[in-house]
Structure formats: structure tokens, C-alpha cells
Design a protein around this motif. Structure first.
Motif, PDB file in Angstrom:
ATOM      1  N   VAL A 121       1.073  43.010  12.050  1.00 19.52           N
ATOM      2  CA  VAL A 121       2.006  44.069  11.676  1.00 19.52           C
ATOM      3  C   VAL A 121       2.623  44.653  12.943  1.00 19.52           C
ATOM      4  N   ALA A 122       3.934  44.841  12.886  1.00 21.88           N
ATOM      5  CA  ALA A 122       4.658  45.432  14.007  1.00 21.88           C
ATOM      6  C   ALA A 122       5.021  46.866  13.662  1.00 21.88           C
ATOM      7  N   SER A 123       4.551  47.807  14.465  1.00 20.29           N
ATOM      8  CA  SER A 123       4.889  49.207  14.217  1.00 20.29           C
ATOM      9  C   SER A 123       5.873  49.739  15.243  1.00 20.29           C
ATOM     10  N   ARG A 124       6.375  48.845  16.094  1.00 21.34           N
ATOM     11  CA  ARG A 124       7.373  49.255  17.073  1.00 21.34           C
ATOM     12  C   ARG A 124       8.521  48.265  17.127  1.00 21.34           C
ATOM     13  N   TRP A 125       9.735  48.794  17.245  1.00 24.30           N
ATOM     14  CA  TRP A 125      10.927  47.994  17.460  1.00 24.30           C
ATOM     15  C   TRP A 125      11.251  48.079  18.940  1.00 24.30           C
ATOM     16  N   ILE A 126      11.347  46.933  19.625  1.00 24.77           N
ATOM     17  CA  ILE A 126      11.458  46.954  21.074  1.00 24.77           C
ATOM     18  C   ILE A 126      12.701  46.257  21.616  1.00 24.77           C
ATOM     19  N   ALA A 127      13.437  45.547  20.773  1.00 30.21           N
ATOM     20  CA  ALA A 127      14.608  44.833  21.279  1.00 30.21           C
ATOM     21  C   ALA A 127      15.579  44.594  20.130  1.00 30.21           C
ATOM     22  N   SER A 128      16.758  44.122  20.492  1.00 30.83           N
ATOM     23  CA  SER A 128      17.794  43.834  19.478  1.00 30.83           C
ATOM     24  C   SER A 128      18.393  42.462  19.725  1.00 30.83           C
ATOM     25  N   THR A 129      17.528  41.449  19.751  1.00 34.15           N
ATOM     26  CA  THR A 129      18.016  40.098  19.974  1.00 34.15           C
ATOM     27  C   THR A 129      18.409  39.402  18.682  1.00 34.15           C
ATOM     28  N   GLY A 130      17.987  39.950  17.568  1.00 31.65           N
ATOM     29  CA  GLY A 130      18.217  39.285  16.288  1.00 31.65           C
ATOM     30  C   GLY A 130      17.061  38.401  15.870  1.00 31.65           C
ATOM     31  N   SER A 131      16.071  38.240  16.722  1.00 30.37           N
ATOM     32  CA  SER A 131      14.887  37.452  16.387  1.00 30.37           C
ATOM     33  C   SER A 131      13.727  38.380  16.047  1.00 30.37           C
ATOM     34  N   PRO A 132      13.179  38.261  14.838  1.00 30.88           N
ATOM     35  CA  PRO A 132      12.059  39.130  14.477  1.00 30.88           C
ATOM     36  C   PRO A 132      10.793  38.818  15.269  1.00 30.88           C
ATOM     37  N   TRP A 133      10.768  37.679  15.946  1.00 33.50           N
ATOM     38  CA  TRP A 133       9.589  37.339  16.761  1.00 33.50           C
ATOM     39  C   TRP A 133       9.621  38.070  18.097  1.00 33.50           C
TER      40      TRP A 133
END
Length: 127
Positions: A97-109
């Protein structure tokens, strides 16, 4: 403390099916994404399937059309339905589970920090 507990792994013959489950326990405040990863001996861990906050899904190319990721309404359980399994699907499968958004590359990985992980469940597919 948030805990993720996987179940449902096992040994099947090629062409068989399995359903993996992940029970998410504890005070999870928010999640940007929930995902399944896998790792085979000697291989890098790879993302298999992810479901994002608005239910968009992304799959590893090699499992498209064979695997389906889903979760319950309360986001307390994550599932991975796997069909037409192949020997190359063999590996330890982890939910995350990811509780942080850290980038905006378009890749959910890449865009999320997967900071909660389960212990894994083994999937073995024989030919």
C-alpha cells in the motif's frame, strides 16, 4: 500499526488459477494505491498489478488479460485473481500500500511510495 497479511498462494500446474488475498489491518489513514508485486529467485522485484485511488488499474504487460486486481468497498482487502498461470509467474507475491504520492511520471510504480508491505505468499507454477 498497519499490517498486511497475504494468503492464497500455492502450487498449481500451468494453465491453472489462484486467487491471492491481502488483509489490511490497522489505522491506515489514506492510500494512493494498492498493489501486488512479485519476486522470483535471482530476479528484481516487479510490479504486477496496481489499483489507484479512483480505481484505475495498471498491469504488467505479461499478465494483462490473465490477472485481475480488485479490492473491497472498505479498502480493507485486496485481491489478485490469476488465471492461465504460467511457470514464469512463479515467485513470492507481496501486497503493498502506498500512502504517499512522490512523483508525477504517470507510472504508478514510480509515482507512489509503497511504504506498507506484507510478508508475501508463494506461488509456484509447474509445467
Amino acid at each position: 500499526q498497519v499490517q498486511l497479511v497475504e494468503s492464497g498462494g500455492g502450487s498449481v500446474q500451468a494453465g491453472g488459477s489462484l486467487i491471492l488475498s491481502c488483509s489490511i489491518r490497522g489505522p491506515l489513514q489514506s492510500s494512493y494505491a494498492m498493489a501486488w508485486f512479485r519476486q522470483s529467485p535471482g530476479q528484481e522485484r516487479e510490479g504486477v498489478a496496481v489499483i489507484e485511488s479512483e480505481d484505475g488499474t495498471t498491469y504488467l504487460d505479461s499478465v494483462k488479460g490473465r490477472f485481475n486486481i480488485s479490492r473491497d468497498r472498505g479498502h480493507n482487502n485486496l485481491y489478485l485473481e490469476m488465471a492461465t498461470l504460467q511457470p514464469e509467474d512463479t515467485g513470492m507475491y507481496y501486497c503493498a500500500v502506498a500512502s504517499r504520492w512522490i512523483a508525477s511520471t504517470g507510472s504508478p510504480w514510480v509515482d507512489y511510495e509503497y511504504n506498507y508491505w506484507g510478508q508475501g505468499t508463494q506461488v509456484t507454477v509447474s509445467s
